[in-house]
Design a protein around this motif. Structure first.
Motif, PDB file in Angstrom:
ATOM      1  N   SER A 216      -2.114  -2.346  -0.838  1.00  0.00           N
ATOM      2  CA  SER A 216      -1.418  -2.313  -2.128  1.00  0.00           C
ATOM      3  C   SER A 216      -1.799  -1.116  -2.986  1.00  0.00           C
ATOM      4  O   SER A 216      -1.111  -0.802  -3.957  1.00  0.00           O
ATOM      5  N   ASP A 217      -2.920  -0.468  -2.652  1.00  0.00           N
ATOM      6  CA  ASP A 217      -3.435   0.667  -3.439  1.00  0.00           C
ATOM      7  C   ASP A 217      -3.742   0.277  -4.884  1.00  0.00           C
ATOM      8  O   ASP A 217      -3.655   1.103  -5.808  1.00  0.00           O
ATOM      9  N   SER A 218      -4.094  -0.978  -5.089  1.00  0.00           N
ATOM     10  CA  SER A 218      -4.449  -1.450  -6.429  1.00  0.00           C
ATOM     11  C   SER A 218      -5.637  -0.673  -6.985  1.00  0.00           C
ATOM     12  O   SER A 218      -6.551  -0.306  -6.253  1.00  0.00           O
ATOM     13  N   GLY A 219      -5.602  -0.450  -8.283  1.00  0.00           N
ATOM     14  CA  GLY A 219      -6.723   0.210  -8.932  1.00  0.00           C
ATOM     15  C   GLY A 219      -7.828  -0.754  -9.318  1.00  0.00           C
ATOM     16  O   GLY A 219      -8.884  -0.350  -9.816  1.00  0.00           O
ATOM     17  N   CYS A 320       0.995  -7.706  -0.379  1.00  0.00           N
ATOM     18  CA  CYS A 320       0.875  -6.326  -0.854  1.00  0.00           C
ATOM     19  C   CYS A 320       1.919  -6.035  -1.932  1.00  0.00           C
ATOM     20  O   CYS A 320       1.590  -5.515  -3.014  1.00  0.00           O
ATOM     21  N   GLN A 321       3.175  -6.381  -1.673  1.00  0.00           N
ATOM     22  CA  GLN A 321       4.238  -6.143  -2.640  1.00  0.00           C
ATOM     23  C   GLN A 321       4.064  -7.006  -3.892  1.00  0.00           C
ATOM     24  O   GLN A 321       4.325  -6.560  -5.008  1.00  0.00           O
ATOM     25  N   LEU A 322       3.576  -8.235  -3.695  1.00  0.00           N
ATOM     26  CA  LEU A 322       3.346  -9.124  -4.838  1.00  0.00           C
ATOM     27  C   LEU A 322       2.288  -8.542  -5.770  1.00  0.00           C
ATOM     28  O   LEU A 322       2.435  -8.584  -7.001  1.00  0.00           O
ATOM     29  N   ILE A 323       1.214  -8.002  -5.210  1.00  0.00           N
ATOM     30  CA  ILE A 323       0.155  -7.394  -6.028  1.00  0.00           C
ATOM     31  C   ILE A 323       0.720  -6.245  -6.856  1.00  0.00           C
ATOM     32  O   ILE A 323       0.441  -6.118  -8.061  1.00  0.00           O
ATOM     33  N   ARG A 324       1.541  -5.412  -6.223  1.00  0.00           N
ATOM     34  CA  ARG A 324       2.139  -4.277  -6.943  1.00  0.00           C
ATOM     35  C   ARG A 324       3.032  -4.746  -8.088  1.00  0.00           C
ATOM     36  O   ARG A 324       2.986  -4.202  -9.196  1.00  0.00           O
ATOM     37  N   GLU A 325       3.826  -5.772  -7.815  1.00  0.00           N
ATOM     38  CA  GLU A 325       4.727  -6.292  -8.851  1.00  0.00           C
ATOM     39  C   GLU A 325       3.948  -6.908 -10.005  1.00  0.00           C
ATOM     40  O   GLU A 325       4.282  -6.703 -11.181  1.00  0.00           O
ATOM     41  N   ILE A 326       2.918  -7.670  -9.686  1.00  0.00           N
ATOM     42  CA  ILE A 326       2.129  -8.349 -10.717  1.00  0.00           C
ATOM     43  C   ILE A 326       1.419  -7.350 -11.622  1.00  0.00           C
ATOM     44  O   ILE A 326       1.344  -7.542 -12.844  1.00  0.00           O
TER      45      ILE A 326
END
Length: 369
Positions: A216-219, A320-326
């Protein structure tokens, strides 16, 4: 009314779900006038008082074997219990269903809390799965009351064993943050991390969540609390993954430290696949977490579908997509956090759970007169 509880490690030894259940329910039953006897694993107690907090305690040994320890202890406890004047014997753990014929022979009124779908868990492949299935089946044939901890689990027992059960869930205690500075030992900040809590076993899906988080490349960071107390290929694979955002704490034994990890996380990932009302999920709600859960009928029941949670599947890239959306629209999680504790007060307080057990025992007690 005299009640015996068999199958946990004992009281006041708190280790896992069963012991927490005993530690919360037994004293409350005593307060209602019930005489409660709890059977304990002798080797776990250096001091062995006969009574603690009004609860009568009995200590028995077991065979020093991973596979036979629990059963050998339960056998000794059962033999003592069937010759004692108890009105009801309560077993915890479906593995103890094999003792149903003994309690039936001695005409003891018996209930068993069967917990989850142990025979489906990956760690019990082959013979282990068959033994758990047989034990659960024997419980339904020989014991007087089957206790499941969720409506969805009740449906499983009807479909699989053609047996009705009494639904009594697990409980949790509401808690608020008291020492947020405790998370600084892991260089964490409030809302700066996601949290996973649980054993590193396949059916908890920590590896899937970890891989999806990394993609997800979350920070934010991902904190994984838990381990397994043995060498294990799956746990080793998880801990071998290197990413600066991922923090493995191992076991966190301090209750205050663990609580603050819950209180201050951005969201709690719940990947548990089998079982009914999961204690860790209830704790996350009781501690004010926003929950992102694997989409199972058990999680949906506890979370009242979308009212108290958002869901992901095991399909690649779904989480992964859910994390980006959230992270783009965090308002949804803020709303979930604001009302998470309401779900506990609505349905999962220990006072409610104790009352349901009391009513069950009372019904079993009066029906045998």
């Amino acid at each position: 009314m005299k009640i015996a509880i068999i199958g946990s490690r004992g009281y006041p030894y708190v280790y896992s779900g069963y012991e927490t259940f005993v530690s919360e329910v037994a004293p409350r039953l005593v307060a209602k006038g019930v005489e409660v006897h709890v059977y304990c694993h002798k080797k776990l107690f250096k001091e062995r008082p006969k009574e603690v907090n009004g609860i009568r305690l009995h200590y028995f040994s077991s065979i020093k074997s991973k596979s036979l320890s629990q059963w050998s202890n339960t056998f000794l406890c059962t033999m003592h219990a069937v010759f004692s004047k108890y009105d009801v014997i309560l077993y915890v753990n479906s593995a103890n269903g094999i003792f149903g014929p003994l309690t039936r022979i001695f005409r003891k009124r018996t209930a068993i809390n069967v917990d989850g779908l142990e025979w489906l868990r990956p760690k019990w492949k082959g013979l282990g799965a068959k033994v758990f299935y047989l034990s659960s089946k024997m419980a339904t044939r020989w014991m007087d009351r089957i206790i499941t901890d969720a409506d969805a689990m009740k449906d499983v027992y009807i479909e699989e064993f053609k047996t009705e059960s009494v639904v009594i869930a697990y409980g949790a205690n509401i808690r608020y943050s008291r020492q947020p500075e405790l998370i600084s030992q892991w260089q964490l900040e409030k809302d700066g991390y996601y949290l996973i809590v649980g054993r590193l076993i396949p059916d908890n899906n920590a590896l899937l969540i970890l891989e999806e988080f990394i993609r997800s490349d979350s920070g934010k960071k991902l904190v994984i609390v838990g381990d397994v107390p043995y060498q294990d290929e799956y746990a080793t694979r998880i801990k071998a993954i290197k990413d600066a955002r991922v923090i493995f704490t191992g076991y966190v034994n301090g209750s205050d430290q663990l609580a603050e990890l819950y209180h201050n996380c951005f969201a709690y990932f719940h990947g548990h696949e089998f079982g009914g009302t999961n204690p860790t999920l209830l704790k996350a709600l009781a501690y004010g977490c926003a929950v992102i859960a694997l989409d199972t009928k058990f999680s949906r029941e506890v979370l009242k579908s979308e009212e108290h949670g958002v869901y992901f599947s095991k399909d690649k890239d779904d989480l992964c997509q859910l994390i980006r959306e959230i992270e783009k629209k965090p308002e949804k999680l803020a709303t979930l956090k604001g009302k998470s504790r309401l779900r506990i007060t609505e349905n999962y307080t220990w006072e409610k759970i104790t009352g349901q057990y009391f009513d069950l025992f009372q019904e079993m007690y009066t029906s045998q007169k």
